[in-house]
Scaffold this active site. Structure first.
Site, PDB file in Angstrom:
ATOM      1  N   ASP A  48       0.807  -1.203  -0.184  1.00  0.00           N
ATOM      2  CA  ASP A  48       0.019  -0.156  -0.019  1.00  0.00           C
ATOM      3  C   ASP A  48       1.025   1.348  -0.041  1.00  0.00           C
ATOM      4  O   ASP A  48       0.755   2.168   0.854  1.00  0.00           O
ATOM      5  CB  ASP A  48      -1.096  -0.088   1.262  1.00  0.00           C
ATOM      6  CG  ASP A  48      -1.698  -1.178   1.423  1.00  0.00           C
ATOM      7  OD1 ASP A  48      -2.073  -1.796   0.209  1.00  0.00           O
ATOM      8  OD2 ASP A  48      -2.118  -1.613   2.603  1.00  0.00           O
ATOM      9  N   GLU A 222     -11.122  -0.912  -4.223  1.00  0.00           N
ATOM     10  CA  GLU A 222     -10.455  -0.163  -2.857  1.00  0.00           C
ATOM     11  C   GLU A 222      -9.319   0.427  -3.424  1.00  0.00           C
ATOM     12  O   GLU A 222      -9.095   0.715  -4.691  1.00  0.00           O
ATOM     13  CB  GLU A 222      -9.936  -1.223  -1.854  1.00  0.00           C
ATOM     14  CG  GLU A 222      -9.272  -2.283  -2.392  1.00  0.00           C
ATOM     15  CD  GLU A 222      -8.735  -3.439  -1.664  1.00  0.00           C
ATOM     16  OE1 GLU A 222      -9.476  -3.629  -0.608  1.00  0.00           O
ATOM     17  OE2 GLU A 222      -7.971  -4.192  -1.887  1.00  0.00           O
ATOM     18  N   HIS A 287      -2.767  -1.170  -5.367  1.00  0.00           N
ATOM     19  CA  HIS A 287      -2.827  -0.070  -4.528  1.00  0.00           C
ATOM     20  C   HIS A 287      -1.541   0.843  -4.712  1.00  0.00           C
ATOM     21  O   HIS A 287      -0.493   0.904  -4.324  1.00  0.00           O
ATOM     22  CB  HIS A 287      -2.564  -0.653  -3.262  1.00  0.00           C
ATOM     23  CG  HIS A 287      -3.095   0.430  -2.152  1.00  0.00           C
ATOM     24  ND1 HIS A 287      -4.368   0.041  -1.424  1.00  0.00           N
ATOM     25  CD2 HIS A 287      -2.706   1.476  -1.799  1.00  0.00           C
ATOM     26  CE1 HIS A 287      -4.466   1.096  -0.367  1.00  0.00           C
ATOM     27  NE2 HIS A 287      -3.572   2.219  -0.561  1.00  0.00           N
TER      28      HIS A 287
END
Length: 350
Positions: A48, A222, A287
């Protein structure tokens, strides 16, 4: 006799030939020029990733799970030489005590802010977004003030929050559940009055996992990240469950002058814009983050990936980066994920 002399002469010649030095072996030909180049990954055990640039330095964060750390470097391709500074550790108990995920560092109105997701003592259903504030010019110094939970509309499960400053307004996007019962993840957006205060009374869903490539494992949208170019705003997000090799980047697009809180303003690309995987040490790609070199000449995509198939959502995910360009219609062209064996030219100015 002549025959004997001939043999003797041959022996002498052979002895003289053996006195010659053995020639040095020819060095192997190097087919790759590595000068001014680097290889991924930049950091291992670093899922991330987030990067931002200010006053000659790149500041990088990633998920550690149990604290917030910032790397400071003047050269992104040499990130592994930077030493992280731990700027915050969670309390022993409480709503932001465990599972510290996907931190992002933003500079707004002369102050630094960190947005991060956390939950209550390991209870994933309680994941919410939280905010820290720092007045120091350097985010690795000064004091981080806890601004508490970001009061997102409807107070549902929320992770992977990100901020956009656009047209004099502040917008916040995140990944959330529709109910309190888990299941698919969606991308929501709302408006803020300041970096730690929400003005919207309802959250606006701008993306759902509609396509098959968004539903590997289960339906997931996401890791939303804003990217502004010319008169367009792009929202690049991660799709499918991160535990699969088929994690990939999707894209939403709208006009810079459009109402970002209107779902009809956004158009989703029907196929992934980066990934899902390319083999060669690039599996579970997602991400992402972005940066532009200080001279404005190059745009770079930062993302995480696994080096082998089946490594899932854990700390095997490492930070990678590669340059990207723009298509004729103004949308980003990320190309294909670079193999970890590939040598890449260092960013401009390094």
């Amino acid at each position: 006799m002549k025959h004997y002399l001939f043999i003797l002469l041959a022996i002498v010649i052979a002895c003289k030939s053996s006195d010659k030095p053995t020639p040095a072996p020819t060095p192997p030909v190097t087919t790759v020029d590595t000068v001014g180049k680097f290889q991924n990954p930049l950091l291992t055990a670093a899922p991330d990733p987030w990067v931002t640039y200010k006053d000659g330095f790149y500041y990088v964060m990633h998920t550690t799970g149990n604290n917030l750390r910032i790397y400071k470097t003047s050269a992104m391709s040499r990130l592994n030489s930077a030493r992280p500074v731990t700027v915050w550790t969670p309390p022993a108990t409480g709503p932001n005590s465990r599972d510290i995920w996907a931190p992002e560092l933003h500079f707004v109105n002369s102050k630094w802010y960190i947005y991060y997701a956390a939950d209550n003592n390991g209870n994933d259903a309680t994941h919410r977004m939280f905010v820290l504030e720092n007045e120091s010019a350097d985010p690795t110094q000064g004091t981080w003030v806890d601004r508490g939970q970001l009061g997102l509309p409807e107070n549902k499960w929320a992770i992977d929050g990100t901020l956009l400053q656009q047209n004099g307004q502040l917008y916040f996007a995140w990944s959330g559940w529709e109910t309190d019962l888990g299941g698919s993840q969606y991308i929501y957006i709302c408006q803020l009055t300041n970096p730690y205060t929400v003005s919207s009374t309802t959250r606006v869903k701008v993306s759902s996992p509609d396509y098959a490539w968004e539903k590997n494992g289960f339906g997931v949208n996401e890791g939303p990240e804003f990217l502004v170019h010319n008169n367009k705003v792009f929202l690049i997000y991660s799709a499918s469950f991160c535990g699969t090799d088929l994690y990939a980047l999707g894209q939403l697009t709208t006009d810079a002058s459009a109402d970002l809180l209107n779902p009809a303003s956004w158009t989703k690309s029907a196929t992934p814009v980066f990934g899902p995987n390319a083999g060669n040490g690039t599996f579970g790609i997602g991400h992402n983050s972005f940066f532009t070199t200080p001279d404005g000449k190059e745009n770079w995509l930062v993302y995480h990936a696994n080096a082998a198939s089946g490594q899932g959502c854990g700390d095997n995910r490492s930070i990678r980066m590669q340059p990207f360009t723009w298509k004729a219609d103004g949308s980003p062209d990320f190309g294909i994920p670079a193999p970890i064996t590939q040598w890449i030219k260092r960013p401009s100015g390094e």
